[in-house]
Scaffold this motif. Structure first.
Motif, mmCIF file in Angstrom:
data_model
loop_
_atom_site.group_PDB
_atom_site.id
_atom_site.type_symbol
_atom_site.label_atom_id
_atom_site.label_comp_id
_atom_site.label_asym_id
_atom_site.label_seq_id
_atom_site.Cartn_x
_atom_site.Cartn_y
_atom_site.Cartn_z
ATOM 1 N N ILE A 1 0.837 -1.202 0.000
ATOM 2 C CA ILE A 1 0.000 0.000 0.000
ATOM 3 C C ILE A 1 0.868 1.246 0.000
ATOM 4 O O ILE A 1 0.638 2.191 -0.762
ATOM 5 C CB ILE A 1 -0.936 -0.011 1.228
ATOM 6 C CG1 ILE A 1 -1.963 -1.144 1.108
ATOM 7 C CG2 ILE A 1 -1.640 1.337 1.386
ATOM 8 C CD1 ILE A 1 -2.786 -1.365 2.361
ATOM 9 N N ARG A 2 1.877 1.262 0.849
ATOM 10 C CA ARG A 2 2.776 2.420 0.961
ATOM 11 C C ARG A 2 3.490 2.679 -0.371
ATOM 12 O O ARG A 2 3.535 3.819 -0.855
ATOM 13 C CB ARG A 2 3.792 2.180 2.071
ATOM 14 C CG ARG A 2 4.717 3.366 2.351
ATOM 15 C CD ARG A 2 5.730 3.026 3.431
ATOM 16 N NE ARG A 2 5.087 2.706 4.697
ATOM 17 C CZ ARG A 2 4.996 1.479 5.208
ATOM 18 N NH1 ARG A 2 5.485 0.427 4.539
ATOM 19 N NH2 ARG A 2 4.419 1.280 6.366
ATOM 20 N N GLN B 1 2.969 5.828 -2.868
ATOM 21 C CA GLN B 1 4.135 6.652 -3.155
ATOM 22 C C GLN B 1 4.339 6.817 -4.654
ATOM 23 O O GLN B 1 4.607 7.921 -5.145
ATOM 24 C CB GLN B 1 5.385 6.029 -2.531
ATOM 25 C CG GLN B 1 5.521 6.218 -1.038
ATOM 26 C CD GLN B 1 6.739 5.510 -0.483
ATOM 27 O OE1 GLN B 1 7.191 4.512 -1.036
ATOM 28 N NE2 GLN B 1 7.266 6.018 0.622
ATOM 29 N N GLN B 2 4.206 5.709 -5.380
ATOM 30 C CA GLN B 2 4.388 5.752 -6.828
ATOM 31 C C GLN B 2 3.344 6.656 -7.486
ATOM 32 O O GLN B 2 3.663 7.451 -8.385
ATOM 33 C CB GLN B 2 4.311 4.343 -7.410
ATOM 34 C CG GLN B 2 4.551 4.279 -8.911
ATOM 35 C CD GLN B 2 4.542 2.852 -9.431
ATOM 36 O OE1 GLN B 2 4.258 1.905 -8.706
ATOM 37 N NE2 GLN B 2 4.867 2.691 -10.704
ATOM 38 N N GLN B 3 2.087 6.546 -7.027
ATOM 39 C CA GLN B 3 1.040 7.370 -7.610
ATOM 40 C C GLN B 3 1.269 8.845 -7.296
ATOM 41 O O GLN B 3 1.137 9.707 -8.168
ATOM 42 C CB GLN B 3 -0.324 6.933 -7.092
ATOM 43 C CG GLN B 3 -1.488 7.668 -7.763
ATOM 44 C CD GLN B 3 -2.823 7.043 -7.443
ATOM 45 O OE1 GLN B 3 -3.008 6.436 -6.387
ATOM 46 N NE2 GLN B 3 -3.779 7.163 -8.351
ATOM 47 N N THR C 1 0.218 4.795 7.534
ATOM 48 C CA THR C 1 0.866 4.341 6.300
ATOM 49 C C THR C 1 0.725 5.387 5.201
ATOM 50 O O THR C 1 1.685 5.680 4.470
ATOM 51 C CB THR C 1 0.234 3.012 5.840
ATOM 52 O OG1 THR C 1 0.415 2.022 6.856
ATOM 53 C CG2 THR C 1 0.873 2.525 4.545
ATOM 54 N N TYR C 2 -0.460 5.984 5.071
ATOM 55 C CA TYR C 2 -0.662 7.020 4.057
ATOM 56 C C TYR C 2 0.216 8.233 4.359
ATOM 57 O O TYR C 2 0.791 8.836 3.443
ATOM 58 C CB TYR C 2 -2.128 7.444 4.010
ATOM 59 C CG TYR C 2 -3.096 6.317 3.746
ATOM 60 C CD1 TYR C 2 -2.762 5.251 2.917
ATOM 61 C CD2 TYR C 2 -4.365 6.293 4.339
ATOM 62 C CE1 TYR C 2 -3.649 4.206 2.680
ATOM 63 C CE2 TYR C 2 -5.252 5.259 4.106
ATOM 64 C CZ TYR C 2 -4.883 4.215 3.280
ATOM 65 O OH TYR C 2 -5.759 3.183 3.052
ATOM 66 N N GLN D 1 5.341 11.465 2.191
ATOM 67 C CA GLN D 1 6.620 12.154 2.330
ATOM 68 C C GLN D 1 7.314 12.360 0.988
ATOM 69 O O GLN D 1 8.285 13.119 0.899
ATOM 70 C CB GLN D 1 7.530 11.382 3.295
ATOM 71 C CG GLN D 1 6.957 11.234 4.695
ATOM 72 C CD GLN D 1 6.493 12.550 5.295
ATOM 73 O OE1 GLN D 1 7.239 13.528 5.325
ATOM 74 N NE2 GLN D 1 5.243 12.583 5.770
ATOM 75 N N VAL D 2 6.805 11.704 -0.064
ATOM 76 C CA VAL D 2 7.388 11.911 -1.397
ATOM 77 C C VAL D 2 6.911 13.220 -2.014
ATOM 78 O O VAL D 2 7.464 13.667 -3.026
ATOM 79 C CB VAL D 2 7.048 10.741 -2.346
ATOM 80 C CG1 VAL D 2 7.560 9.428 -1.776
ATOM 81 C CG2 VAL D 2 5.555 10.663 -2.636
#
Length: 269
Positions: free
Chosen positions: A63-64, A68-70, A110-111, A116-117
């Motif tokens: 999920i993390r 992050q990728q999205q 987790t979200y 942080q990206v």
């Protein structure tokens, strides 16, 4: 500063209405704010369901990483971000646990890590909407009763709502506040929002802080629960010995007849 409004339900508190508001007003909103709705977060919400089923911390890592990728692929260019998807909080409660969303704090944490990206400094606000416990429980019972597939609810309304009200969302809110004491958490009552100028969408209008709100189309209430008598008939069908396909056909016919010709929506979740 990158401001993020993460709207996570609760289920049956007007989430579809506010998501329709965000969709209807994209042209006015997106110059200043990126909007992610369930059609763009569906894969993450599927992993959330998997986490509820398995309780596997490795799923949290998926999920993390997926979030992050999205997020890393967004072209914010100084814009803010609104994410609205009640399924990111977990499955719709079925009155089985003392806490209707037992993984809520873990998922929100987790979200927050995944975000942080985003360009710093980051300001995250988590928004939850509640309603009176009895109305909330009754609406959830009605929603589960009318599902065409995946759920075959046979429990009567009174026993279901009594248990869900007893094990209500207060436990979820307390757990979030205890585990994430520094979280900027906004909890809004549905009954209070309805009286605001933009109704259930007022929270989003306040966050967006647009120079001119007159161009925004107001939120309209959607997915009203069927009448209690219709819910009783749906529960009776769920208790029958019809197989899944026959049950789906019978429920669709009943809902179609009740709506006087309007197509019945097939709820898949």
């Amino acid at each position: 500063m990158t401001r993020v409004l993460l709207h996570l339900g609760l289920h049956k508190t007007g989430t579809t209405s506010v998501q329709k508001f965000l969709e209807d007003n994209r042209a006015a909103i997106e110059p200043a704010t990126e909007v992610l709705l369930p059609d763009r977060t569906r894969e993450i919400s599927r992993w959330v369901w998997r986490f509820y089923q398995l309780g596997d911390p490795d799923v949290l890592q998926v999920i993390r990483e997926d979030l992050q990728q999205q997020l890393a692929g967004l072209q914010l260019s100084g814009r803010d971000l609104v994410i609205s998807d009640e399924n990111l909080l977990g499955p719709m409660p079925r009155a089985e646990d003392s806490d209707p969303y037992p993984a809520a704090a873990t998922l929100i944490g987790t979200y927050r890590e995944a975000m942080q990206v985003l360009p710093e400094p980051l300001q995250l606000t988590v928004c939850l909407t509640t309603r009176t416990p009895q109305d909330w429980a009754t609406s959830i019972h009605a929603h589960l009763a009318r599902k065409i597939r995946a759920v075959r609810l046979t429990e009567d309304r009174d026993s279901f709502t009594a248990r869900l009200t007893r094990n209500g969302f207060a436990r979820t809110l307390a757990a979030i506040r205890a585990e994430l004491p520094d979280l900027d958490l906004h909890v809004n009552e549905m009954e209070t929002l309805i009286d605001q100028p933009f109704g259930l969408a007022q929270v989003f209008v306040d966050f967006l802080n647009l120079p001119d709100n007159r161009m925004l189309r107001p939120a309209t209430h959607r997915h009203r629960s069927p009448a209690p008598g219709l819910i009783d008939r749906l529960i009776a069908l769920n208790r029958s010995d019809l197989d899944e396909d026959a049950l789906a056909t019978a429920k669709q016919a009943l809902l179609l007849d009740a709506s006087e010709g309007a197509p019945a929506k097939e709820y898949q979740r």
